[in-house]
Enzyme design. Structure first.
Site, short mmCIF file in Angstrom:
data_model
loop_
_atom_site.label_atom_id
_atom_site.label_comp_id
_atom_site.label_asym_id
_atom_site.label_seq_id
_atom_site.Cartn_x
_atom_site.Cartn_y
_atom_site.Cartn_z
N HIS A 115 38.26 42.25 42.82
CA HIS A 115 38.26 41.08 41.90
C HIS A 115 39.13 39.97 42.24
O HIS A 115 40.20 40.21 42.50
CB HIS A 115 38.83 41.71 40.43
CG HIS A 115 37.79 42.69 40.05
ND1 HIS A 115 36.76 42.36 39.26
CD2 HIS A 115 37.97 44.04 39.70
CE1 HIS A 115 35.92 43.58 38.94
NE2 HIS A 115 37.04 44.44 39.12
N CYS A 157 34.41 37.41 43.14
CA CYS A 157 34.18 36.29 42.38
C CYS A 157 34.78 34.83 42.75
O CYS A 157 36.08 35.08 43.38
CB CYS A 157 34.36 36.21 40.86
SG CYS A 157 33.71 37.83 40.03
#
EC number: 2.6.1.-
Lengths: 343, 582
Positions: A115, A157
């Site tokens: 992440h 991301c």
């Protein structure tokens, strides 16, 4: 490197293992791979099929396999350990499989997933690494001549923010999404109950499955993998620091390891008895009396084990001060001339 | 004539003397041998336990002399023993828990997680440094996080863990013991373990070791034991023994699909095709002992090559033996699939209760205090025996030793020997060792209270709400045997009977482990600093900001604007007209 913990981040471990698998298939041995997995998915109690990690739904491809070697497991995957592996500043007792033993002729492939956000990548939900730190680590590697060329792939991301700050030469970087975009996951499996892979790595894996050690595909083809229609995010790449033209860079330069083989036509005879190779053991001296096994539960010996005598230490400062105070008060009260009566 | 006779006599004497006594043959190749064995024992609950043992024995002294040619003994471990002065090494990686109460006494149990205990040679000067290096090297070999072993989880037991091999003296300062209960065992630990075997996983019994079946089980334990043993019956020289054991218990419901009939194919999804070519002995034993002295309940097929009776753990047991090296075994079919079938359904009331079993749990409520309770059961009808209990508790559970109580049959039971070493914050764990006499047919309850510490915020692991593990406690006991054991030749008896050296046949040594505990420590909410900053900044901005504005804002009269171009033109025209401007 997989940086995420917890069962719902199964897809990050599957991403990392699929790249590991492709790289092993193309010839890089385990001694040249440092695999860091922040959590154990294969033997997780929530895994309905233990010792397997799948990348396709319907459980077609087990990327965990039978011959996996994880160098950094679970709590060992920290920012500090990652940077130490890259820069080589490792404690002296670290085993060889946990070190990056590269020199100035090595091409290094770094794949990270987890992440992330704008300028950082999260490690195990408790710390993060910023793009500035990563760029500085690569600069240290360059100054210590720890790589010849480096390919950095990141699937998180806003992944493109991680390569914005690189400033060392000979680095090529790929990311799964631009700043402001999220990387999406591919497909869930209803049997396992979580998403199995991320889109970008899924299509990269599909692309790599067609590569074999002798293929001539170059980096430009890798840049075309996963267009926006399939990936929903826009993959990015950065080649300005790289000295060669990506058109001329083969995929197997980073993903595979092609060894030079020389074929010879002459025969070598391997002599069965080569003098000097016998194991020369020094002459053993046998014991004069038979050796014995120890008794497993010697009750009498244990009960009579004397406690170790504590070493006598001279009294410390506090005790001395306390006694000095007591003695002073005593003599102040009663006067020094009474001392002979006391003693 | 006399001189010739004297010379002849001298020659005869020299010839008869042979090799000088006290010296072994130099230059002769040292023998090494591999024995492999698989033991299948059906358990009372319908599960089946499979224990693999691979023993490589090498008639050489690894400590002296530069050994450079390794054949069967793996080089990685041989060099480790020689370089670090290791006398004995025992490493076990386990997933799951052996339920002694339901499954019976284990052949060789290990606690959940990773357990490492090592005896060093007396020549090692800095044992702690050698211990740290050893754990790092082993973590590289076995892909396990053994590098987390440091002074906060290492203890020096004084009464338990006596050496299992030949020992000259037992100074316990040469012993180190550590447990990592949080360690996960998966394929990456099995693969290097298999690579240490001489035949790898390509031939012999090791072909059955496939990860997908082995980890889909209730209990999986793989261990490596290295120790010096007697070379022969006279025991004047030593050999080094490497024993690799793997115990797996397949669950009746998940692997057996609810049926009590087992076979090698059902358990491992593979069958045996041949023995390892490097092995001198390769056997499969199936435990067909009748329970409760009734007629046989278990049927094995194909028919075994022989039937062997042995006294194992104090009880007479019967084993069906399949010798993979005998030519008659593979006559009818190329693969061996041993099948176990039950002749009549087993009654659950017939479950035998083991003589010694224990359990441990955490009592109390809240996040401040708690209590560790251990219950030890001695179910022997008339014999009492002593047991040593070793407990290692991490420093952040502060034990109060004055609350230690041991109660048997309602009365207090004073232990014959107690060794307690208190913990030091962040450097040493608690160590409690007690020798307790267990009266016949009794339950002993040991309780000790503790208080939970608050750790510094950087010391919490990334998942602190999972809890913190307390390693299993170890019970070592000499349990009285039902049948006296005769001293058997170690080389001829099966491997599973010979790990613990037995001194006298009337009792056998057993080492049991209790459950590991999972304890919650008071955990701060790690998202709070962010929340606090946001809240405080909002409050400051709204309250202080408004106040500041009210106090420092000044008011000016604003000049009306002159207007745009159109307005000015209109005003000029109005001035000419003599009318007031807009």
């Amino acid at each position: 490197v997989c940086t995420s913990r917890f069962w719902f981040n199964y897809r990050h471990v599957a991403n990392t293992l699929s790249v590991y698998r492709s790289v092993k298939r193309l010839g890089i041995p385990d001694s040249h791979i440092v695999l860091m997995l922040a959590d154990d998915m294969a033997c997780n109690p929530r895994n309905p099929k233990p010792a397997t990690v799948f990348s396709h739904k319907n459980m077609e491809l087990n990327v965990y396999g039978d011959d996996v070697e994880v160098d950094y497991r679970s709590y060992e995957v920290t920012v500090e350990n990652f940077l130490r592996v890259l820069t080589g500043r490792i404690p002296p007792s670290t085993p060889r499989s946990k070190r990056l033993l590269s020199d100035d002729r090595s091409n290094i492939l770094i794949y990270m997933t987890g992440h992330g956000g704008n300028g950082f990548l999260k490690f195990q939900d408790s710390e993060e690494i910023t793009n500035v730190e990563l760029a500085d680590a690569f600069e240290q590697m360059w100054q210590k001549r720890r790589y010849n060329e480096l390919l950095f792939i990141i699937d998180t991301c806003q992944g493109a923010s991680m390569y914005e700050r690189f400033y060392s030469p000979n680095i090529m970087a790929l990311a799964s999404s631009q700043v402001g975009e999220d990387s999406l996951s591919h497909q869930p499996d209803l049997g396992i109950g979580v998403h199995l892979m991320d889109r970008y790595t899924f299509y990269v894996l599909e692309f790599l499955e067609e590569i074999h050690p002798a293929s001539q595909t170059n980096m430009n083809d890798l840049f075309q993998v996963c267009p926006k229609s399939l990936c929903v995010s826009t993959p990015g790449h950065r080649t300005d620091l790289f000295q060669r033209d990506p058109q001329n860079v083969l995929i197997t330069d980073f993903f595979g390891s092609v060894r030079k083989v020389e074929i010879t036509a002459e025969t070598l005879s391997l002599d069965r008895d080569v003098p000097g190779l016998e194991s020369k053991f020094p002459e053993e001296e046998l014991a004069t009396e038979p050796l014995k096994y120890a008794e497993q539960l010697p009750v009498a010996q244990i009960i009579h084990q004397k406690p170790k005598q504590k070493d006598w230490h001279p009294p410390g400062g506090f005790i001395l001060g306390l006694w000095a105070l007591i003695i002073m008060v005593f003599f102040k009260t009663y006067g020094i001339k009474h001392m002979k009566h006391v003693f | 004539g006399g001189m010739a006779a004297a010379v002849l006599l001298l020659l005869l004497l020299l010839a008869a003397a042979g090799p000088a006594p006290g010296r072994a043959d130099a230059g002769r190749e040292r023998r090494d041998a591999l024995r492999e064995e698989l033991l299948l024992s059906p358990l009372p609950t319908g599960d089946v336990a499979a224990t693999f043992q691979f023993r490589t024995r090498w008639d050489a002294d690894l400590q002296r002399g530069a050994v450079s040619h390794y054949r069967l003994f793996p080089k990685a471990l041989g060099r480790l023993v020689a370089a670090l002065g290791v006398r004995e090494l025992h490493l076990a990686l386990t997933q799951g828990f052996w339920r002694t109460r339901y499954w019976g006494q284990p052949p060789l149990q290990a606690p959940a997680g990773a357990e490492l205990w090592v005896w060093f040679q007396p020549t090692v000067t800095d044992v702690d440094k050698a211990w740290k290096e050893l754990s790092n090297i082993l973590s590289g070999i076995f892909c396990a996080s053994l590098n987390f072993i440091d002074s906060t989880n290492t203890v020096i037991p004084t009464a338990s863990f006596k050496p299992l091999g030949l020992a000259n003296g037992t100074d316990h300062h040469l012993l180190r013991y550590a447990v990592l209960p949080r360690e996960v065992v998966c394929t990456e630990n099995l693969t290097p373990w298999k690579k240490l075997l001489p035949c790898g996983s390509k031939a012999g019994l090791a072909v059955l070791l496939k990860a997908e079946r082995l980890f889909h089980s209730s209990y999986h334990s793989q261990a490596v034991h290295i120790r010096p043993i007697c070379r022969d019956a006279s025991c004047l020289a030593l050999s080094w023994e490497l024993r690799q054991t793997l115990t797996v218990v397949f669950d009746f419901f998940s692997s057996g699909q609810g049926k009590k009939d087992w076979s090698l194919f059902k358990m491992f999804s593979r069958t045996l095709t041949d023995a390892c070519p490097l092995a001198s002995q390769s056997k499969v034993y199936v435990d067909i002992s009748p329970k409760n002295k009734e007629k046989e309940l278990l049927e094995v097929s194909p028919p075994p090559t022989s039937v062997h009776e042995a006294i194992v753990q104090g009880d007479r047991r019967t084993y069906a033996v399949y010798d993979l090296l005998s030519p008659s075994l593979f006559n009818t079919s190329r693969s061996l699939n041993v099948q176990l079938k039950w002749k009549r359904p087993q009654d659950s009331s017939e479950m035998p209760i083991p003589t010694l079993h224990a359990q441990r749990y955490v009592g109390g409520y809240g996040l401040q205090t708690g209590e560790i309770c251990t219950l030890i059961y001695n179910t022997h009808p008339y014999r009492a025996f002593p047991v040593i209990l070793l407990e290692t508790v991490p420093w952040y559970l502060r034990l109060y030793v004055h609350t230690l109580t041991i109660i048997t049959k309602g009365k207090e039971n004073k232990p014959s020997y107690i060794h307690y070493q208190p913990a030091q914050d962040r450097s040493r764990p608690h160590l409690l060792e007690m020798l307790i006499q267990l009266p016949a047919n009794s339950v002993t309850k040991i309780t000790i209270q503790f208080e939970r510490a608050l750790l510094k915020w950087t010391e919490y692991p990334p998942d602190p709400n999972h809890g913190f593990y307390v390693g299993s406690s170890v019970l070592s006991a000499l349990v009285p045997s039902v049948t006296a054991m005769k001293d058997m030749d170690v080389e001829q008896s099966p491997l599973f009977t010979s790990l613990f050296p037995s001194s006298d046949g009337s009792s056998y040594f057993v080492r049991l482990y209790t459950e590991p505990l999972l304890v919650n420590l008071p955990t701060p909410d790690f998202s709070m600093p962010y929340n606090v900053i946001c809240l405080t900044c909002t409050v400051v901005a709204v309250c202080y900001g408004s106040f500041y504005n009210l106090l420092t804002r000044t008011f000016h009269v604003e000049e009306p604007s002159r207007g745009g171009l159109a307005k000015r033109l209109a005003n000029v025209i109005r001035k000419f007209r003599g009318v007031p401007p807009l």
